[in-house]
Design an enzyme around this catalytic site. Structure first.
Site, PDB file in Angstrom:
ATOM      1  CB  THR A  74      13.771   6.361   2.453  1.00 53.53           C
ATOM      2  OG1 THR A  74      11.917   6.752   2.718  1.00 53.53           O
ATOM      3  CG2 THR A  74      14.103   7.439   1.601  1.00 53.53           C
ATOM      4  CB  SER A 203      11.063  -0.938   6.115  1.00 56.17           C
ATOM      5  OG  SER A 203      11.502  -0.211   6.906  1.00 56.17           O
ATOM      6  CB  ALA A 204      13.834  -3.710  10.209  1.00 58.66           C
ATOM      7  CB  CYS A 330       4.010  10.479   3.428  1.00 56.87           C
ATOM      8  SG  CYS A 330       5.122   8.986   4.488  1.00 56.87           S
TER       9      CYS A 330
END
Length: 396
Positions: A74, A203-204, A330
């Site tokens: 984000t 993103s990890a 979300c």
């Protein structure tokens, strides 16, 4: 009940790989140092960060200096979108996004609209593909930015990258291209030069890495206005401190994911195909949301189950230790209809009856068998209470 005993919500987050946890441990205990020069502790951390950048860059066919670490996908999106918009606003203030994009993109678009930019929102078809004709028509002399989501977070649709690139490059001026690849990285090939993108977020924790760390690809020569100001510790875009342990874990997760990329993604595809086949055979009145086959991400299955609410199914599965999602994680708070499904032409009933199952390399077919059995039992139980279902069966 053991919470998360069977975990099929891997689009939201994934369990850290054991190798990732082991890789991070020394950096929690002993190698906690920030990067620096002339001293061994700082140089050791420099070496780790450089190695991690190289590890990620190789998977994207990028260069190491184009990889910036952030505290998540984000923030990477915010740095890129606001950074591009403000860096090039003298050339124009028109931005293009679609109505089915990830909330990071849509909330940034709304913010920019409130701050003097104009945004065009592209529609999507019944499978979640953005309208390429609208994209062509939307481009103007003052268009500076197009942004989209590589893999749709709700239904797994893979956007047509080659066609998008051709349209953007056919314009008579440079249009910067940002890609949110949170759901795509590690699931589909993403080669930055082939895609023609200027910035991309990853993103990890979507690939069995740690939560709290991500990365932003920034093409050499692409400018970003500074979003976060302060002392540089690890990166010049996200100033201040970043966890060295998380960076080490991120790099290990990337290494594991791409060690045999084709085998990993083939296994995910096998699992999701198996799950969809079992659901469609065991449960009547079910509709797949999004495309079939290679045009959807290998880990995502989203279906609408007629006559019942997805929230009820989710809670009843949870009582059995099975974690799934209804609609988009979300956008489902407050029992609102999922905006992606609505944009695809689904009804409120289909949206509320939607279920999303996302698998990982740790998912087994035995877990899927147990899930489908439980889902079939719950579905029948809830349908037996549904006036709509009972009325339909009486008519037959």
């Amino acid at each position: 009940m053991q919470a998360g005993r069977i975990y099929l919500d891997n689009c939201v987050t994934t369990c850290p790989a054991p190798e990732v946890l082991a890789e991070m441990q020394p950096y929690w205990e002993k190698k906690f140092w920030f990067p620096g020069t002339f001293i061994s502790t700082g140089e050791s951390t420099n070496s780790l960060i450089n190695k991690a950048q190289n590890t990620i860059a190789e998977t994207l066919e990028a260069s190491a200096q184009e990889i910036h670490f952030t505290s998540g996908g984000t923030l990477a999106n915010n740095i890129a979108i606001k950074g591009l918009a403000n860096a090039y606003k003298q050339q124009g203030k028109h931005i293009i996004v679609s109505v089915v994009d990830y909330p990071d993109l849509l909330t940034n678009a709304a913010y920019l609209e409130k701050n003097g930019f104009e945004v065009t929102y592209l529609s999507a078809d019944s499978e979640g593909f953005i309208s390429l004709e609208e994209l062509k028509s939307a481009i103007r002399k003052d268009t500076i930015l197009f942004m989209t989501t590589a893999v749709n977070h709700t239904v797994g649709t893979i956007q047509p990258f080659a066609e998008i690139k051709a349209i953007l490059e056919s314009a008579d001026h440079k249009i910067y291209y940002h890609l949110d690849a949170g759901q795509g990285y590690g699931k589909i090939p993403l080669k930055v030069n082939e895609l023609g993108i200027d910035t991309m977020s990853i993103s990890a924790h979507k690939i069995h890495g740690p939560q709290g760390i991500g990365a932003l690809y920034q093409r050499t020569g692409t400018k970003l206005a500074q979003l976060i100001h302060g002392v540089k510790r690890v990166d010049n875009l996200q100033t201040g401190g970043l966890s060295i342990a998380l960076i080490a874990g991120f790099a290990k997760a990337v290494e594991l994911t791409f060690r045999d990329f084709q085998a990993n993604t083939a296994y995910l595809r096998e699992l999701s195909n198996y799950l969809l086949d079992r659901i469609e055979k065991e449960i009547p009145y079910v509709e797949l949301n999004g495309p079939r086959g290679e045009k959807r991400a290998p880990h995502n299955i989203n279906v609408s189950i007629d006559f019942i609410e997805g929230e009820a199914i989710t809670m009843m599965l949870d009582q059995k230790g099975i974690t799934v999602a209804t609609g988009s994680a979300c956008a489902s708070e407050g029992l609102k209809a999922n905006y992606v499904l609505m944009a695809m032409g689904k009804t409120h009933i289909q949206s509320h009856g939607s279920m999303k199952f996302t698998v990982s390399r740790y998912t087994t077919k035995a877990e899927l068998d147990e899930t489908v059995q439980a889902l079939a039992e719950i579905t029948q139980e809830l349908r037996n209470r549904s006036p709509l279902y009972l009325a339909m069966t009486k008519e037959k």
